[in-house]
Design a protein around this motif. Structure first.
Motif, PDB file in Angstrom:
ATOM      1  N   ILE A 269       0.711  -1.270   0.167  1.00 37.63           N
ATOM      2  CA  ILE A 269      -0.146  -0.059  -0.069  1.00 37.63           C
ATOM      3  C   ILE A 269       0.898   1.288  -0.079  1.00 37.63           C
ATOM      4  CG2 ILE A 269      -1.511   1.482   1.327  1.00 37.63           C
ATOM      5  CD1 ILE A 269      -2.812  -1.109   2.348  1.00 37.63           C
ATOM      6  N   ILE A 270       1.932   1.299   0.911  1.00 33.06           N
ATOM      7  CA  ILE A 270       2.796   2.453   0.911  1.00 33.06           C
ATOM      8  C   ILE A 270       3.476   2.621  -0.254  1.00 33.06           C
ATOM      9  CG2 ILE A 270       5.059   3.343   1.941  1.00 33.06           C
ATOM     10  CD1 ILE A 270       3.955   1.939   4.645  1.00 33.06           C
ATOM     11  N   VAL A 271       3.741   1.679  -1.045  1.00 33.85           N
ATOM     12  CA  VAL A 271       4.760   1.798  -2.141  1.00 33.85           C
ATOM     13  C   VAL A 271       3.517   2.341  -3.262  1.00 33.85           C
ATOM     14  CG1 VAL A 271       5.868   0.584  -4.061  1.00 33.85           C
ATOM     15  CG2 VAL A 271       6.374  -0.014  -1.575  1.00 33.85           C
ATOM     16  N   VAL A 272       2.558   1.884  -3.203  1.00 29.11           N
ATOM     17  CA  VAL A 272       1.588   2.327  -4.516  1.00 29.11           C
ATOM     18  C   VAL A 272       1.129   3.857  -4.053  1.00 29.11           C
ATOM     19  CG1 VAL A 272      -0.848   2.082  -5.112  1.00 29.11           C
ATOM     20  CG2 VAL A 272       0.434  -0.021  -4.686  1.00 29.11           C
ATOM     21  N   ILE A 273       1.007   4.205  -2.914  1.00 26.73           N
ATOM     22  CA  ILE A 273       0.577   5.444  -2.855  1.00 26.73           C
ATOM     23  C   ILE A 273       1.581   6.482  -3.158  1.00 26.73           C
ATOM     24  CG2 ILE A 273      -0.056   7.274  -1.072  1.00 26.73           C
ATOM     25  CD1 ILE A 273      -1.410   4.998   0.431  1.00 26.73           C
ATOM     26  N   VAL A 274       2.881   6.171  -2.374  1.00 24.08           N
ATOM     27  CA  VAL A 274       4.034   6.898  -3.064  1.00 24.08           C
ATOM     28  C   VAL A 274       4.463   7.056  -4.440  1.00 24.08           C
ATOM     29  CG1 VAL A 274       6.758   7.110  -2.610  1.00 24.08           C
ATOM     30  CG2 VAL A 274       4.967   6.491  -0.718  1.00 24.08           C
ATOM     31  N   SER A 275       4.390   5.910  -5.211  1.00 21.33           N
ATOM     32  CA  SER A 275       4.751   5.871  -6.511  1.00 21.33           C
ATOM     33  C   SER A 275       3.531   6.625  -7.420  1.00 21.33           C
ATOM     34  CB  SER A 275       4.558   4.294  -7.110  1.00 21.33           C
ATOM     35  OG  SER A 275       5.584   3.566  -6.212  1.00 21.33           O
ATOM     36  N   GLN A 276       2.357   6.717  -6.854  1.00 20.15           N
ATOM     37  CA  GLN A 276       1.306   7.478  -7.556  1.00 20.15           C
ATOM     38  C   GLN A 276       1.689   9.200  -7.554  1.00 20.15           C
ATOM     39  OE1 GLN A 276      -2.289   5.718  -6.416  1.00 20.15           O
ATOM     40  NE2 GLN A 276      -2.505   4.803  -8.388  1.00 20.15           N
ATOM     41  N   LEU A 277       2.069   9.386  -6.040  1.00 26.85           N
ATOM     42  CA  LEU A 277       2.308  10.671  -5.733  1.00 26.85           C
ATOM     43  C   LEU A 277       3.577  11.321  -6.515  1.00 26.85           C
ATOM     44  CD1 LEU A 277       1.453  10.978  -2.040  1.00 26.85           C
ATOM     45  CD2 LEU A 277       0.063  11.807  -3.778  1.00 26.85           C
ATOM     46  N   TRP A 278       4.531  10.299  -6.694  1.00 26.32           N
ATOM     47  CA  TRP A 278       5.910  10.637  -7.140  1.00 26.32           C
ATOM     48  C   TRP A 278       5.391  10.832  -8.737  1.00 26.32           C
ATOM     49  CZ3 TRP A 278       8.791   7.369 -10.636  1.00 26.32           C
ATOM     50  CH2 TRP A 278      10.238   8.019 -10.881  1.00 26.32           C
ATOM     51  N   GLN A 279       4.885   9.924  -9.511  1.00 23.95           N
ATOM     52  CA  GLN A 279       4.502   9.875 -10.706  1.00 23.95           C
ATOM     53  C   GLN A 279       3.772  11.048 -11.174  1.00 23.95           C
ATOM     54  OE1 GLN A 279       5.638   7.867 -12.885  1.00 23.95           O
ATOM     55  NE2 GLN A 279       4.822   8.330 -14.734  1.00 23.95           N
ATOM     56  N   LYS A 280       2.856  11.640 -10.451  1.00 17.86           N
ATOM     57  CA  LYS A 280       1.843  12.821 -10.475  1.00 17.86           C
ATOM     58  C   LYS A 280       2.529  14.387 -11.370  1.00 17.86           C
ATOM     59  CE  LYS A 280      -1.904  15.652  -9.028  1.00 17.86           C
ATOM     60  NZ  LYS A 280      -2.805  15.615  -7.949  1.00 17.86           N
ATOM     61  N   PRO A 281       3.603  14.533 -10.659  1.00 16.73           N
ATOM     62  CA  PRO A 281       4.436  15.753 -11.236  1.00 16.73           C
ATOM     63  C   PRO A 281       4.980  15.457 -12.619  1.00 16.73           C
ATOM     64  CG  PRO A 281       5.325  15.245  -8.682  1.00 16.73           C
ATOM     65  CD  PRO A 281       4.485  14.337  -9.289  1.00 16.73           C
ATOM     66  N   GLN A 282       5.368  14.348 -12.808  1.00 10.96           N
ATOM     67  CA  GLN A 282       6.039  13.951 -14.069  1.00 10.96           C
ATOM     68  C   GLN A 282       4.980  14.002 -15.115  1.00 10.96           C
ATOM     69  OE1 GLN A 282       7.990  10.083 -13.744  1.00 10.96           O
ATOM     70  NE2 GLN A 282       9.740  10.888 -12.844  1.00 10.96           N
ATOM     71  N   ASN A 283       3.673  13.213 -14.579  1.00 16.47           N
ATOM     72  CA  ASN A 283       2.774  13.331 -15.666  1.00 16.47           C
ATOM     73  C   ASN A 283       2.147  14.927 -16.087  1.00 16.47           C
ATOM     74  OD1 ASN A 283       2.494  10.549 -15.769  1.00 16.47           O
ATOM     75  ND2 ASN A 283       0.869  10.242 -14.476  1.00 16.47           N
ATOM     76  N   ASN A 284       2.215  15.639 -15.137  1.00 18.83           N
ATOM     77  CA  ASN A 284       1.770  17.058 -15.271  1.00 18.83           C
ATOM     78  C   ASN A 284       2.637  17.747 -16.036  1.00 18.83           C
ATOM     79  OD1 ASN A 284      -0.438  16.588 -13.701  1.00 18.83           O
ATOM     80  ND2 ASN A 284       0.461  17.772 -11.847  1.00 18.83           N
TER      81      ASN A 284
END
Length: 286
Positions: A269-284
């Motif tokens: 769960i922790i890895v999923v949440i952190v990975s999605q938050l980390w990916q968001k700035p790159q996507n934007n």
């Protein structure tokens, strides 16, 4: 577009998470459940495609790859359900979470992309979560055997995901899913002559639900998301399947997870949440 893809992949993963329950509910061998799943799924997809008048023609050079993908899908779902029958829903779904680990290293090789350190770290942490579920490292233990089978299932699905990313350049998620699941059904059909396969009316009803909702719909949503999201990102989101599986098994089947399983799920769960938050700035920024 990316927001819709994220919603689609999360909905697909939730539906995937319900599939493990049927391995306990349906009184058939895992390979028989897998056949019923892809039979109803491919049938419903065919009806949908004909009603929406989508083109069914595929390129000749892709025919073998689509059949190969169907074979990988059959192996993945068969071993996934077998893993659950050997152990528990929690173990089977958590073990499936090793899928991003394989994708992380195979995707750059297949598509000539750079291997990112952050993705490697997240994949290794997911592997740690899986290892935490292992009670003892011996195949004589049915839980460990279930984990070993589940890891092979995850490897098969990681290769399938990369093939699906390639197919998304040419076909819709629905058409791709139809050919893969139709191929899987044909490849599994001979197995019915070698296993006990006498479904009850209840079994048929559950196989239909499993095939239509948790397979045809979920698989199409998942494949379609690969048009927008990298396979490794969808793989990380797929790790949430273990969480959904544990919660549903607890609420519906009364399977209480062990401390090992809870620890593994917490890491995931922790890895999923952190990975999605980390990916968001790159996507934007893209």
């Amino acid at each position: 577009m990316k927001k819709r893809a994220v919603i689609s992949v999360n909905l697909a993963v939730f539906l995937f998470g319900t599939a493990g329950l049927f391995a306990k509910w349906i009184s058939l061998p895992a390979i028989g459940i897998t056949f019923g799943r892809v039979f109803f799924s491919s049938l419903s997809l065919l009806v949908f495609i004909l009603c929406t008048r989508q083109p069914l023609r595929v390129r000749r050079r892709h025919a073998f790859l689509l059949v190969l993908a169907g074979g990988l899908l059959a192996v993945h779902w068969w071993l996934f359900l077998l893993s659950i029958q050997l152990s528990t829903v929690a173990v089977g779904t958590i073990t499936f979470s090793a899928f991003p680990l394989f994708v992380t290293f195979l995707e750059p090789l297949a598509f000539h992309e750079k291997l990112r350190a952050g993705r490697v770290v997240s994949a290794l942490l997911i592997l740690l979560g899986v290892l935490l579920t292992v009670p003892q490292f011996t195949l004589e233990n049915h839980i460990s055997l279930g984990i070993a089978v589940g890891l092979i299932s995850a490897l098969a699905y990681s290769i399938l995901t990369l093939l699906n990313r390639y197919f998304m350049q040419y076909y819709s998620g629905t058409v791709t899913a139809l050919y893969e699941q139709g191929s899987a059904a044909l490849l599994l059909l001979p197995s019915l002559f070698w296993i006990p396969f006498s479904p009850t009316v209840s079994d048929w009803a559950m196989l239909a639900f499993l095939g239509i909702m948790t397979t045809a719909l979920a698989h199409t949503l998942f494949i379609s998301s690969l048009k927008v999201l990298p396979a490794q990102v969808t793989g990380v989101v797929s790790s949430m399947e273990s969480v959904y599986g544990i919660l549903l098994a607890l609420l519906v089947l009364g399977e209480t997870p062990t401390l090992h399983e809870l620890a593994g799920a917490a890491v995931i769960i922790i890895v999923v949440i952190v990975s999605q938050l980390w990916q968001k700035p790159q996507n934007n920024a893209a």
